[in-house]
Design a protein around this motif. Structure first.
Motif, PDB file in Angstrom:
ATOM      1  N   ILE A  24      -1.753  -8.510  -7.759  1.00 45.41           N
ATOM      2  CA  ILE A  24      -1.421  -7.601  -6.665  1.00 45.41           C
ATOM      3  C   ILE A  24      -1.942  -6.214  -7.028  1.00 45.41           C
ATOM      4  CG2 ILE A  24       0.455  -6.524  -5.347  1.00 45.41           C
ATOM      5  CD1 ILE A  24       2.198  -8.897  -5.888  1.00 45.41           C
ATOM      6  N   LEU A  25      -2.611  -5.596  -6.082  1.00 43.45           N
ATOM      7  CA  LEU A  25      -3.052  -4.214  -6.259  1.00 43.45           C
ATOM      8  C   LEU A  25      -1.985  -3.301  -5.657  1.00 43.45           C
ATOM      9  CD1 LEU A  25      -5.612  -2.552  -7.227  1.00 43.45           C
ATOM     10  CD2 LEU A  25      -6.137  -2.340  -4.785  1.00 43.45           C
ATOM     11  N   VAL A  26      -1.566  -2.304  -6.431  1.00 40.30           N
ATOM     12  CA  VAL A  26      -0.580  -1.357  -5.902  1.00 40.30           C
ATOM     13  C   VAL A  26      -1.095   0.062  -6.045  1.00 40.30           C
ATOM     14  CG1 VAL A  26       1.478  -2.753  -6.332  1.00 40.30           C
ATOM     15  CG2 VAL A  26       0.661  -1.220  -8.112  1.00 40.30           C
ATOM     16  N   GLU A  27      -0.737   0.866  -5.057  1.00 36.42           N
ATOM     17  CA  GLU A  27      -0.963   2.299  -5.157  1.00 36.42           C
ATOM     18  C   GLU A  27       0.386   2.903  -5.503  1.00 36.42           C
ATOM     19  OE1 GLU A  27      -2.650   4.076  -1.634  1.00 36.42           O
ATOM     20  OE2 GLU A  27      -2.261   6.088  -2.423  1.00 36.42           O
ATOM     21  N   ILE A  28       0.403   3.655  -6.591  1.00 33.62           N
ATOM     22  CA  ILE A  28       1.689   4.098  -7.129  1.00 33.62           C
ATOM     23  C   ILE A  28       1.554   5.515  -7.688  1.00 33.62           C
ATOM     24  CG2 ILE A  28       1.211   3.001  -9.387  1.00 33.62           C
ATOM     25  CD1 ILE A  28       4.218   2.129  -9.376  1.00 33.62           C
ATOM     26  N   ILE A  30      10.499  -0.127  -4.996  1.00 36.69           N
ATOM     27  CA  ILE A  30      10.379   1.050  -5.874  1.00 36.69           C
ATOM     28  C   ILE A  30       9.829   2.210  -5.049  1.00 36.69           C
ATOM     29  CG2 ILE A  30       9.201   1.971  -7.912  1.00 36.69           C
ATOM     30  CD1 ILE A  30       9.191  -0.930  -9.010  1.00 36.69           C
ATOM     31  N   SER A  31      10.549   3.325  -5.010  1.00 36.04           N
ATOM     32  CA  SER A  31      10.176   4.389  -4.069  1.00 36.04           C
ATOM     33  C   SER A  31       8.857   5.064  -4.438  1.00 36.04           C
ATOM     34  CB  SER A  31      11.296   5.425  -3.974  1.00 36.04           C
ATOM     35  OG  SER A  31      11.515   5.985  -5.246  1.00 36.04           O
ATOM     36  N   SER A  32       8.468   5.018  -5.709  1.00 39.16           N
ATOM     37  CA  SER A  32       7.207   5.637  -6.105  1.00 39.16           C
ATOM     38  C   SER A  32       5.987   4.787  -5.741  1.00 39.16           C
ATOM     39  CB  SER A  32       7.194   5.898  -7.610  1.00 39.16           C
ATOM     40  OG  SER A  32       8.323   6.654  -7.966  1.00 39.16           O
ATOM     41  N   VAL A  33       6.241   3.560  -5.337  1.00 37.76           N
ATOM     42  CA  VAL A  33       5.142   2.697  -4.902  1.00 37.76           C
ATOM     43  C   VAL A  33       4.743   3.106  -3.488  1.00 37.76           C
ATOM     44  CG1 VAL A  33       4.514   0.342  -4.249  1.00 37.76           C
ATOM     45  CG2 VAL A  33       5.765   0.752  -6.369  1.00 37.76           C
ATOM     46  N   ALA A  39       8.041  -8.174  -3.404  1.00 41.71           N
ATOM     47  CA  ALA A  39       9.300  -7.647  -2.861  1.00 41.71           C
ATOM     48  C   ALA A  39       9.891  -6.611  -3.815  1.00 41.71           C
ATOM     49  CB  ALA A  39      10.271  -8.802  -2.639  1.00 41.71           C
ATOM     50  N   ALA A  40       9.856  -6.909  -5.121  1.00 39.55           N
ATOM     51  CA  ALA A  40      10.433  -5.982  -6.098  1.00 39.55           C
ATOM     52  C   ALA A  40       9.647  -4.671  -6.125  1.00 39.55           C
ATOM     53  CB  ALA A  40      10.450  -6.627  -7.480  1.00 39.55           C
ATOM     54  N   LEU A  41       8.324  -4.765  -6.038  1.00 41.73           N
ATOM     55  CA  LEU A  41       7.493  -3.551  -6.061  1.00 41.73           C
ATOM     56  C   LEU A  41       7.761  -2.699  -4.819  1.00 41.73           C
ATOM     57  CD1 LEU A  41       4.158  -5.148  -7.315  1.00 41.73           C
ATOM     58  CD2 LEU A  41       5.415  -3.326  -8.498  1.00 41.73           C
ATOM     59  N   GLU A  42       7.945  -3.365  -3.695  1.00 36.93           N
ATOM     60  CA  GLU A  42       8.152  -2.623  -2.447  1.00 36.93           C
ATOM     61  C   GLU A  42       9.472  -1.858  -2.455  1.00 36.93           C
ATOM     62  OE1 GLU A  42       7.387  -5.726   0.391  1.00 36.93           O
ATOM     63  OE2 GLU A  42       5.279  -5.110   0.644  1.00 36.93           O
ATOM     64  N   ASP A  75      12.264   2.240 -15.336  1.00 42.74           N
ATOM     65  CA  ASP A  75      12.630   3.150 -16.431  1.00 42.74           C
ATOM     66  C   ASP A  75      11.733   4.389 -16.415  1.00 42.74           C
ATOM     67  OD1 ASP A  75      14.477   1.303 -17.190  1.00 42.74           O
ATOM     68  OD2 ASP A  75      13.334   0.522 -18.901  1.00 42.74           O
ATOM     69  N   PHE A  76      10.461   4.191 -16.136  1.00 41.58           N
ATOM     70  CA  PHE A  76       9.515   5.318 -16.139  1.00 41.58           C
ATOM     71  C   PHE A  76       9.868   6.357 -15.098  1.00 41.58           C
ATOM     72  CE2 PHE A  76       5.591   7.185 -14.302  1.00 41.58           C
ATOM     73  CZ  PHE A  76       5.167   7.920 -15.425  1.00 41.58           C
ATOM     74  N   TYR A  77      10.224   5.925 -13.907  1.00 42.17           N
ATOM     75  CA  TYR A  77      10.471   6.894 -12.828  1.00 42.17           C
ATOM     76  C   TYR A  77      11.895   7.462 -12.867  1.00 42.17           C
ATOM     77  CZ  TYR A  77       5.998   5.566 -10.890  1.00 42.17           C
ATOM     78  OH  TYR A  77       4.669   5.353 -10.726  1.00 42.17           O
ATOM     79  N   ARG A  78      12.731   6.913 -13.761  1.00 43.99           N
ATOM     80  CA  ARG A  78      14.105   7.389 -13.803  1.00 43.99           C
ATOM     81  C   ARG A  78      14.186   8.745 -14.492  1.00 43.99           C
ATOM     82  NH1 ARG A  78      16.759   2.675 -15.418  1.00 43.99           N
ATOM     83  NH2 ARG A  78      16.782   2.041 -13.225  1.00 43.99           N
TER      84      ARG A  78
END
Ligand SMILES: *Cc1c(COP(=O)(O)O)cnc(C)c1O
Length: 342
Positions: free
Chosen positions: A288-292, A274-277, A269-272, A339-342
């Motif tokens: 969990i595998l994520v495309e980011i 994040i707009s860059s995800v 839920a937290a990953l979803e 923090d990274f995407y900010r």
């Protein structure tokens, strides 16, 4: 094909090593047979047959102890499968990438050529491609991982059945993450498929990665060959004791699994959010595998801040594989990504 027709000739004719303790029956009292030091805590060789362990696992899995083989991690089981069934420089293995990297490394060590049948865009077996691939009669082994690493998903039952029915070699089903999945283990189908080997491990849900203990379940005919080829003392005495202890506390393993599954959904839920995800892939496992976006740079940023995930971008575009940690570890990961995407 009969199992023995699939086994390398040198293995069929192999006479196994007979250890000192194998050479007598009855109850010994004074042991002067194995050149051990007569005193000390760890002075005696361990049980090469892992009888107590296999007995306990047999009760837990509801399966005859004769059909259970224990290896020094799953890695040893994979290596044994190649050494038993594949003539170096001749026989081949069928893999379904993207999948666990050890299958390829171990194939290379054993000089076994890899035939690749890539999973489709749902990370499922591409059936027409698989049927085409198995026409190659030099393929002796197919390895399928379910839930699959690094994609996290279970393989559809019908596809596995199709492989089991149409392929005449050995099918090694890697169930390292089965304890996190809701589907039943393929061990329940061993009597229907005599060329099936199911592999599980104490390294993931059981929390004993450091101990190195893998399990293989197969017909008695196959496990007998495994036992014949393995080094006599492949599992140390202390390691056998540690696993026996853990087997007496199955409830705590169950509760660990429950917590990890809940945390996984929180992490998802937290990953979803994040707009860059770009995509959070479905998972039947403890990762969990994520495309980011910008996965390589994000990965480096995370490492600099002490948060280590697995960068799978070399095999899947912009992909990170994230193991579910404790609540605070997961929160720290999410915070650092933000923090990274900010
Ligand atoms: C972690 C993992 C294993 C476990 O290997 P061990 O040698 O038992 O620690 C096996 N297969 C897959 C796909 C894994 O991800």
């Amino acid at each position: 094909m009969a199992i023995l027709d699939l086994v390398r000739k040198n293995i069929v004719s192999l006479k196994p090593y007979s250890s000192a303790r194998d050479e007598f029956s009855g109850k010994g009292e004074v042991f002067l047979d194995a050149n051990e030091n007569p005193s000390g805590q760890y002075n005696r060789y361990p049980d090469p047959h892992h009888r107590d362990l296999r007995q306990r696992i047999s009760q837990l899995k509801n399966m005859p102890a004769e059909q259970i083989f224990l290896g020094n991690g799953s890695d040893e089981v994979i290596d044994l499968v190649y050494r038993i069934f594949c003539e170096p420089g001749k026989h081949k293995v069928l893999l379904f990438p993207p999948t666990y990297g050890m299958y390829e490394v171990s194939a290379a060590v054993n000089d076994v050529e890899v035939v690749r049948c890539p999973l489709n865009d749902q990370f499922q077996v591409d059936l027409p491609a698989m049927k085409q691939a198995i026409q190659d009669e030099l393929i002796r082994v197919a390895i399928i991982c379910s839930p699959n690493n690094p994609t996290g998903n279970d393989m559809e039952e019908d596809a596995v059945l199709e492989l089991l029915r149409s392929f005449s070699g050995i099918v090694l089903m890697d169930e390292a993450y089965i304890d996190f999945s809701h589907r039943p283990s393929w061990t329940g189908r061993l009597s229907d498929f005599p060329r099936l080997i199911v592999m599980q491990t104490f390294s993931k849900a059981w929390g004993l990665a450091s101990v190195r203990m893998g399990m293989a379940f197969a017909s008695e005919e196959i496990t007998e060959i495994f036992r014949k080829v393995k080094p006599p003392y492949n599992i140390s005495g202390p390691n056998q004791q540690i696993v026996l202890g853990r087997l007496n506390d199955v409830e705590s393993v169950q509760s660990d699994i429950q917590i990890i599954l809940e945390e996984r959904e929180g992490l998802r839920a937290a990953l979803e959010c994040i707009s860059s995800v770009k995509k959070v892939f479905p998972s039947d496992s403890n990762f969990i595998l994520v495309e980011i976006e910008d996965a390589n740079r994000l990965y480096d940023y995370l490492v600099e801040r002490g948060v280590i995930v697995r960068n799978r971008s070399s095999i899947l575009r912009d992909a990170l594989r994230i193991t579910v940690g404790t609540r605070s570890e997961n929160e720290r990961l999410i915070q650092t990504i933000q923090d990274f995407y900010r």
